[in-house]
Design a protein around this motif. Structure first.
Motif, PDB file in Angstrom:
ATOM      1  N   PRO A   1       0.762   9.347   3.760  1.00 34.69           N
ATOM      2  CA  PRO A   1       1.003   8.086   3.947  1.00 34.69           C
ATOM      3  C   PRO A   1       1.967   6.723   3.223  1.00 34.69           C
ATOM      4  O   PRO A   1       2.091   5.995   2.700  1.00 34.69           O
ATOM      5  CB  PRO A   1       0.303   7.279   4.467  1.00 34.69           C
ATOM      6  CG  PRO A   1      -1.195   8.482   3.378  1.00 34.69           C
ATOM      7  CD  PRO A   1      -0.634   9.600   3.330  1.00 34.69           C
TER       8      PRO A   1
ATOM      9  N   ILE B   1      -3.231  19.550   4.738  1.00 35.00           N
ATOM     10  CA  ILE B   1      -2.200  17.605   5.246  1.00 35.00           C
ATOM     11  C   ILE B   1      -3.394  16.554   3.449  1.00 35.00           C
ATOM     12  O   ILE B   1      -4.102  17.132   2.848  1.00 35.00           O
ATOM     13  CB  ILE B   1      -3.303  17.518   6.173  1.00 35.00           C
ATOM     14  CG1 ILE B   1      -4.626  17.096   6.265  1.00 35.00           C
ATOM     15  CG2 ILE B   1      -2.191  18.075   7.431  1.00 35.00           C
ATOM     16  CD1 ILE B   1      -4.922  16.808   7.917  1.00 35.00           C
TER      17      ILE B   1
ATOM     18  N   VAL C   1       5.573  13.620   7.173  1.00 31.37           N
ATOM     19  CA  VAL C   1       4.855  13.455   8.222  1.00 31.37           C
ATOM     20  C   VAL C   1       4.510  15.002   8.550  1.00 31.37           C
ATOM     21  O   VAL C   1       3.502  15.173   8.341  1.00 31.37           O
ATOM     22  CB  VAL C   1       6.242  13.200   9.905  1.00 31.37           C
ATOM     23  CG1 VAL C   1       5.988  14.003  11.110  1.00 31.37           C
ATOM     24  CG2 VAL C   1       7.089  12.531   9.935  1.00 31.37           C
TER      25      VAL C   1
ATOM     26  N   ARG D   1      -7.733   9.049   2.964  1.00 34.93           N
ATOM     27  CA  ARG D   1      -8.425   7.597   3.835  1.00 34.93           C
ATOM     28  C   ARG D   1      -9.423   6.672   2.437  1.00 34.93           C
ATOM     29  O   ARG D   1      -8.992   5.411   2.451  1.00 34.93           O
ATOM     30  CB  ARG D   1      -9.302   7.297   5.145  1.00 34.93           C
ATOM     31  CG  ARG D   1      -8.719   8.735   5.594  1.00 34.93           C
ATOM     32  CD  ARG D   1      -7.998   7.737   6.710  1.00 34.93           C
ATOM     33  NE  ARG D   1      -8.783   6.662   7.494  1.00 34.93           N
ATOM     34  CZ  ARG D   1      -8.843   5.499   7.092  1.00 34.93           C
ATOM     35  NH1 ARG D   1      -7.598   5.018   7.069  1.00 34.93           N
ATOM     36  NH2 ARG D   1      -9.266   4.431   7.097  1.00 34.93           N
TER      37      ARG D   1
ATOM     38  N   ASP E   1       3.133  15.292  13.991  1.00 35.16           N
ATOM     39  CA  ASP E   1       3.885  17.377  13.519  1.00 35.16           C
ATOM     40  C   ASP E   1       3.018  17.639  14.212  1.00 35.16           C
ATOM     41  O   ASP E   1       2.100  18.284  13.698  1.00 35.16           O
ATOM     42  CB  ASP E   1       4.188  17.357  12.110  1.00 35.16           C
ATOM     43  CG  ASP E   1       5.225  18.155  12.466  1.00 35.16           C
ATOM     44  OD1 ASP E   1       6.309  18.437  12.343  1.00 35.16           O
ATOM     45  OD2 ASP E   1       4.770  19.431  11.616  1.00 35.16           O
TER      46      ASP E   1
ATOM     47  N   THR F   1       2.259   2.629  12.693  1.00 36.24           N
ATOM     48  CA  THR F   1       2.061   1.909  12.008  1.00 36.24           C
ATOM     49  C   THR F   1       2.456   0.308  12.658  1.00 36.24           C
ATOM     50  O   THR F   1       1.721  -0.691  12.397  1.00 36.24           O
ATOM     51  CB  THR F   1       2.605   1.555  10.828  1.00 36.24           C
ATOM     52  OG1 THR F   1       4.445   1.326  11.579  1.00 36.24           O
ATOM     53  CG2 THR F   1       2.999   2.321  10.016  1.00 36.24           C
TER      54      THR F   1
ATOM     55  N   GLU G   1      -8.704  21.396   8.635  1.00 35.86           N
ATOM     56  CA  GLU G   1      -9.007  19.853   7.568  1.00 35.86           C
ATOM     57  C   GLU G   1      -9.466  19.014   8.507  1.00 35.86           C
ATOM     58  O   GLU G   1      -9.925  18.538   8.586  1.00 35.86           O
ATOM     59  CB  GLU G   1      -8.028  19.727   7.503  1.00 35.86           C
ATOM     60  CG  GLU G   1      -6.758  20.585   6.323  1.00 35.86           C
ATOM     61  CD  GLU G   1      -7.309  19.757   4.732  1.00 35.86           C
ATOM     62  OE1 GLU G   1      -7.166  18.771   4.586  1.00 35.86           O
ATOM     63  OE2 GLU G   1      -7.320  20.692   3.770  1.00 35.86           O
TER      64      GLU G   1
ATOM     65  N   VAL H   1       1.511  14.690   6.098  1.00 28.77           N
ATOM     66  CA  VAL H   1       0.353  13.345   6.479  1.00 28.77           C
ATOM     67  C   VAL H   1       0.070  12.418   5.810  1.00 28.77           C
ATOM     68  O   VAL H   1      -0.052  12.200   5.144  1.00 28.77           O
ATOM     69  CB  VAL H   1      -0.745  13.715   7.203  1.00 28.77           C
ATOM     70  CG1 VAL H   1      -1.426  12.638   7.931  1.00 28.77           C
ATOM     71  CG2 VAL H   1      -0.398  15.450   8.116  1.00 28.77           C
TER      72      VAL H   1
ATOM     73  N   ARG I   1       0.280  -0.923  -0.053  1.00 28.44           N
ATOM     74  CA  ARG I   1      -0.233  -0.100   0.260  1.00 28.44           C
ATOM     75  C   ARG I   1       0.678   0.887   0.160  1.00 28.44           C
ATOM     76  O   ARG I   1       0.685   1.825  -0.523  1.00 28.44           O
ATOM     77  CB  ARG I   1      -0.659  -0.115   0.950  1.00 28.44           C
ATOM     78  CG  ARG I   1      -2.455  -0.800   1.521  1.00 28.44           C
ATOM     79  CD  ARG I   1      -2.499  -0.113   1.940  1.00 28.44           C
ATOM     80  NE  ARG I   1      -2.054  -0.275   3.498  1.00 28.44           N
ATOM     81  CZ  ARG I   1      -2.382  -1.381   4.124  1.00 28.44           C
ATOM     82  NH1 ARG I   1      -3.154  -2.546   3.610  1.00 28.44           N
ATOM     83  NH2 ARG I   1      -2.375  -1.634   5.470  1.00 28.44           N
ATOM     84  N   ARG I   2       1.653   0.742   0.890  1.00 27.27           N
ATOM     85  CA  ARG I   2       2.586   2.410   1.087  1.00 27.27           C
ATOM     86  C   ARG I   2       3.832   2.487  -0.753  1.00 27.27           C
ATOM     87  O   ARG I   2       4.391   3.610  -0.584  1.00 27.27           O
ATOM     88  CB  ARG I   2       3.592   2.293   2.533  1.00 27.27           C
ATOM     89  CG  ARG I   2       2.282   2.888   3.769  1.00 27.27           C
ATOM     90  CD  ARG I   2       2.456   2.516   5.081  1.00 27.27           C
ATOM     91  NE  ARG I   2       1.831   2.702   6.198  1.00 27.27           N
ATOM     92  CZ  ARG I   2       1.898   3.268   6.454  1.00 27.27           C
ATOM     93  NH1 ARG I   2       3.114   4.585   6.468  1.00 27.27           N
ATOM     94  NH2 ARG I   2       1.056   3.994   7.553  1.00 27.27           N
TER      95      ARG I   2
ATOM     96  N   GLN J   1       7.757   6.473   6.893  1.00 26.99           N
ATOM     97  CA  GLN J   1       6.948   6.777   8.436  1.00 26.99           C
ATOM     98  C   GLN J   1       6.791   5.278   8.841  1.00 26.99           C
ATOM     99  O   GLN J   1       6.997   5.027  10.156  1.00 26.99           O
ATOM    100  CB  GLN J   1       5.440   7.449   8.025  1.00 26.99           C
ATOM    101  CG  GLN J   1       4.471   7.748   9.586  1.00 26.99           C
ATOM    102  CD  GLN J   1       5.769   8.341  11.094  1.00 26.99           C
ATOM    103  OE1 GLN J   1       6.342   9.484  10.333  1.00 26.99           O
ATOM    104  NE2 GLN J   1       5.809   8.447  11.948  1.00 26.99           N
ATOM    105  N   LEU J   2       6.298   4.271   7.696  1.00 24.97           N
ATOM    106  CA  LEU J   2       6.683   2.753   7.871  1.00 24.97           C
ATOM    107  C   LEU J   2       7.357   2.464   8.972  1.00 24.97           C
ATOM    108  O   LEU J   2       7.920   1.693   9.658  1.00 24.97           O
ATOM    109  CB  LEU J   2       6.073   2.445   6.871  1.00 24.97           C
ATOM    110  CG  LEU J   2       5.420   0.712   7.595  1.00 24.97           C
ATOM    111  CD1 LEU J   2       4.533  -0.149   7.956  1.00 24.97           C
ATOM    112  CD2 LEU J   2       5.995  -0.413   6.002  1.00 24.97           C
TER     113      LEU J   2
ATOM    114  N   SER K   1      -3.183  13.689   3.226  1.00 24.95           N
ATOM    115  CA  SER K   1      -3.260  12.661   3.786  1.00 24.95           C
ATOM    116  C   SER K   1      -4.698  12.180   3.388  1.00 24.95           C
ATOM    117  O   SER K   1      -5.491  12.840   3.419  1.00 24.95           O
ATOM    118  CB  SER K   1      -4.568  12.405   5.594  1.00 24.95           C
ATOM    119  OG  SER K   1      -5.067  11.535   6.086  1.00 24.95           O
TER     120      SER K   1
ATOM    121  N   VAL L   1      -2.201   5.574  10.050  1.00 23.45           N
ATOM    122  CA  VAL L   1      -2.261   6.883   9.096  1.00 23.45           C
ATOM    123  C   VAL L   1      -4.366   7.006  10.056  1.00 23.45           C
ATOM    124  O   VAL L   1      -4.305   8.651  10.018  1.00 23.45           O
ATOM    125  CB  VAL L   1      -2.696   5.911   7.680  1.00 23.45           C
ATOM    126  CG1 VAL L   1      -3.627   6.583   7.240  1.00 23.45           C
ATOM    127  CG2 VAL L   1      -1.230   5.498   7.359  1.00 23.45           C
TER     128      VAL L   1
ATOM    129  N   VAL M   1      -3.957  10.138  11.869  1.00 26.34           N
ATOM    130  CA  VAL M   1      -3.244  10.611  12.536  1.00 26.34           C
ATOM    131  C   VAL M   1      -1.933  11.788  11.778  1.00 26.34           C
ATOM    132  O   VAL M   1      -1.499  11.729  10.734  1.00 26.34           O
ATOM    133  CB  VAL M   1      -1.924   9.122  12.780  1.00 26.34           C
ATOM    134  CG1 VAL M   1      -0.844   9.326  13.580  1.00 26.34           C
ATOM    135  CG2 VAL M   1      -3.181   7.762  13.068  1.00 26.34           C
TER     136      VAL M   1
END
Lengths: 318, 520
Positions: free
Chosen positions: A267, A168, A262, A172, B237, B54, B249, A265, A96-97, A271-272, A170, B209, B234
């Motif tokens: 993914p 951000i 980071v 989902r 920062d 994670t 957001e 945000v 996924r990442r 980060q993993l 991110s 995430v 998540v």
């Protein structure tokens, strides 16, 4: 052409050796870190009994070499194993990442590579002009700031309250292509600013280097336009070093973007990797490290092949 | 409110809830009017959280950080619930009663509670959910808190727990976040299940995430929850999290950076939520090791720390003074008669002399993993201690691996506790002899005796007397300096509405913001 193929095979074989050594180093290095998975995951609430039970359950009480070779034999069968933390298959976690990381790298590269090649060529053409100095100064400025600072500045200018872009990125659910371009624009732009200087200055230097050669002098004496001299005559011969720098920066875009991830945000793999190292989640750490190492190996190989192909003397061997 | 030292004039604007006195709502409403529109339904709450890795997992025995604890209260219900005012109220258990010696507890469950999957709640589910944390091979972080259970009997809607020793606070234990009630199958729960009987169903979750939830329509609490769904994101920062709130957001962030919270406060449409409860920061000393084995040395160090300065600078005023014991001012048996220790170099000198020393050199091992600002706190401590003739050398340790290599390994280090809802629980966890987390390795005969006695005492007046004495003992004989209680500081958009009282036992309104808040 056949010697190119033999080079590719030889390099691939060496690449596998590299990956093996990398896995050995990463495993050893993670072992050297204080604490193991059981202690880290239970953290402040670890008791000796629960730590022991967890170690036994996950096989962490086995000696180091047994665990390493167990992992290695699984890998050779194509099985990346499962995360110690939550039992999810490492291949799924990474899959996924990796997709996210690659698309961001591609996005950034799609902006950065044409931009820096273009700027580099123009800077070589108008060398020592105001444009050249300005392009150099701004590229060097943006590479000199830490990434997170560039990111904050971009957020301040382009996100904010009635911002053009989200602060951000991110997501989902799977975004549509245009939505992705919109949400991931700021991280891609940050990365672009970080890698442009290196590629641009290499392009400029490689071209300027050639401009003193007799054949360029000849072209100029023939009365060719300066732009044509550079693009048709100088650039093909300057390609080899440029390709190498581009490959190096692409590898960086895949492996070195944790700070940008980071801040925005996003993914991705960075980060993993950080989370897994902190928790000593060995199978995930190893898996991600292999992906990173493979990215370097493959990109370097591609760069060498392309650099060889760009040089007729190497393609048509004697 | 008096214990909230507010050099920043926190109450000037925003809503601040201070030390929650039981039953007495200590609340300042922003505009002085208690009038509120009735809660209404609808909207998706977007929450930005500072934690989440994670390496998180569904197994309740592994939950430790806020992302999963928030998830737990959004998806699950517990036998009992700590209400916003700190009192214990029934949740899945309708009622409970104890045997005279408090060793046997019988809980009667609500009928007609359904899990998201449609499975009907029965006593078997409760039995299996608790048994998951018990037993020899348990890897659960909650094992120590349920260890006293020797037997669980399930009968239709009645569960009976038998304990090895009486525990008057046992129903409080059942509200612990590790102990959600999950559906049982063949007498066991599946620890990886995403099922639950709480207000929201998990639509999707990706560790490190985020997670999305949708309303559980069959939720047994009438009219609840108010939101249609929740997005939990998540955002590690600090700046990114605050930016996400400012740019709309997200609607709520669980942690605001204390250094910039005053800037955030000034932004239009943003409210700050600061709640001081039981979370406290401490500096435990190994009471077995010289020089900390001398109680006079410990007292000298306790008088050498400038508590007010730490609250003002490290916490930016968002917290209250600690008095070297872990009981918060909002708790039932908080000792109101104990004198608050203050910075007093003369007293420190006096105690040093008692210990037969005229000066003292000690190392303190800190990292910001112990608590936010621990390094700075150490430097301030070292500075203030010199006046009393104590020379403290602050050793910087790596954050990584702090809890396994420094905490309880070095004789003088830093720690934090989210706190526990009851006095007994807190003392038993970190101060009783032989406890796994007795971080100062303190063993005090009278204290340990009182602890066991108070635990099975059902008369509140007698218990109060005993807990008062225990707080005195921990404060003046114990091995942990507790200079401050830290507030949970978050921020939210004024589009959100919240109840008059916000819980102080955890962040995020006791992590139950999903069923307690709504969109105005």
């Amino acid at each position: 052409m056949s010697h190119i193929w033999s080079m590719v095979f030889q390099r691939l074989a060496l690449g596998f050796l590299t990956l093996f050594i990398v896995s050995l180093i990463i495993f050893g290095a993670t072992e050297l870190l204080p604490g193991d998975f059981a202690q880290e995951i239970l953290g402040q609430s670890a008791t000796p009994e629960t730590v022991a039970a967890l170690r036994e359950k996950l096989g962490l009480d086995q000696p180091m070499y047994i665990r390493y070779f167990g992992w290695l034999s699984d890998i050779l069968r194509g099985d990346f194993g499962e995360s110690l933390a939550n039992g999810q298959p490492v291949a799924d976690l990474i899959g996924r990442r990796l997709g996210n990381t690659l698309s961001l790298a591609l996005y950034a590269a799609a902006i950065a590579v044409p931009l820096s090649l273009g700027l580099g060529i123009l800077a070589a053409l108008f060398r020592n002009s105001f444009f050249d100095r300005f392009a150099n100064a701004s590229a060097l400025t943006s590479i000199s700031f830490p990434e997170f600072f560039v990111a904050y500045i971009l957020i301040f200018l382009l996100a904010g309250r009635e911002g053009l872009f989200p602060s951000i990125s991110s997501f989902r659910t799977d975004p549509s292509f245009t939505e992705y371009l919109h949400r991931a624009f700021l991280p891609a732009l940050t990365l672009t600013l970080v890698v442009t200087a290196h590629m641009m200055r290499m392009t400029r230097a490689a071209i300027i280097n050639l401009l003193a050669s007799p054949y360029i002098e000849m072209a100029r004496l023939k009365g060719m336009k300066p732009m044509r001299v550079i693009v048709k005559h100088a650039l093909p011969n300057a390609l080899a070093p440029i390709i190498n720098v581009v490959a190096l920066n692409l590898a960086y875009l895949i492996t070195g973007v944790v700070v940008v991830e980071v801040v925005f945000v996003y993914p991705g793999l960075g980060q993993l990797m950080v989370d897994s190292v902190a928790a000593r989640d060995m199978p995930v750490v190893q898996g991600v490290a292999l992906i990173f190492a493979a990215a370097y190996v493959l990109l370097n190989l591609t760069a060498d092949v392309l650099a060889t192909l760009s040089n007729p003397r190497l393609v048509h061997g004697r | 409110m008096s214990r909230l030292s507010g050099s920043h004039g926190i109450s000037r604007r925003g809503v601040l809830q201070g030390a929650t006195a039981l039953g007495t709502a200590a609340l300042i409403t922003p505009y002085g009017t208690p009038l509120r529109a009735a809660p209404k339904r609808g909207g998706t709450l977007r929450v930005g959280m500072a934690h989440g890795s994670t390496t998180d997992a569904m197994d309740p025995g592994t939950w430790e950080a806020d992302f999963m604890i928030f998830q737990a209260h959004t998806r699950n219900n517990y036998l009992t619930e700590i209400a916003a005012d700190g009192s214990l109220v029934p949740e899945l258990a309708e009622s409970w009663e104890a045997s005279a010696d408090a060793t046997q507890w019988t809980f009667v469950l609500r009928s007609k509670v359904e899990f998201h999957s449609g499975h009907k709640l029965s006593a078997e589910d409760v039995k299996a959910s608790i048994e998951h944390h018990l037993g020899e091979d348990s890897t659960s972080a909650a094992k120590p808190i349920v260890e006293g259970i020797t037997d669980i009997k399930a009968d239709d809607l009645t569960v009976t727990f038998t304990l090895s020793n009486g525990n008057a606070d046992f129903p409080f234990v059942m509200s612990d976040y590790h102990l959600p009630i999950l559906p049982a199958k063949d007498g066991k729960i599946d620890p990886t299940t995403q099922d639950g009987c709480g207000p929201y169903k998990i639509a999707s979750i990706e560790f490190g995430v985020g997670a999305s939830y949708v309303r559980h329509d069959g939720y047994w609490k009438a009219g609840l929850p108010y939101f249609d769904g929740i997005e939990q994101i998540v955002i590690h920062d600090d700046a990114a999290r605050q930016n996400a709130l400012l740019s709309g957001e997200v609607d709520y962030i669980d942690t605001a950076d204390l250094n910039t919270v005053s800037l955030l406060e000034r932004s239009p449409g943003i409210e700050i939520l600061a709640v001081t409860g039981t979370q406290h920061y401490g500096l435990p000393m190994d009471t077995r090791a010289a020089p900390f084995n001398d109680v006079n040395v410990r007292q000298a160090l306790k008088y050498s720390i400038n508590r007010q300065q730490l609250v003002d600078t490290i916490l930016n005023g968002f917290g209250s003074l600690g008095n070297d014991h872990p009981i918060g001012p909002g708790q039932r048996f908080f000792n109101t008669e104990l004198e608050q220790k203050a910075y007093d170099p003369d007293k420190a000198k006096f105690y040093l002399k008692e210990a037969g020393l005229d000066k003292l050199d000690v190392d303190i091992h800190l990292a910001d993993a112990a608590f936010a600002g621990a390094m700075d706190a150490g430097v301030l401590f070292a500075e203030s201690a010199t006046a009393g003739g104590i020379n403290i050398n602050v050793v910087r340790e790596p954050n990584d691996g702090y809890w396994s290599n420094v905490w309880m390994q070095k004789p003088f280090a830093g720690t934090y506790w989210g706190g526990r809802p009851t006095e007994d629980w807190m003392f038993a966890t970190a101060y009783s002899e032989g406890a796994a987390w007795n971080e100062s390795f303190w063993s005090h005969e009278r204290f340990n005796e009182l602890l066991v006695k108070a635990r099975s005492e059902l008369n509140d007046d007698l218990r109060r007397e005993m807990y008062f004495e225990m707080q005195d003992l921990v404060a003046n004989q114990g091995g942990t300096i507790i200079p401050m209680f830290a507030a949970y500081v978050g921020a939210y958009s004024d589009k959100l509405a919240k109840p008059d009282q916000v819980a102080s036992n955890w962040r995020n309104d006791g992590h139950r913001i999903g069923e307690r808040w709504w969109f105005a």
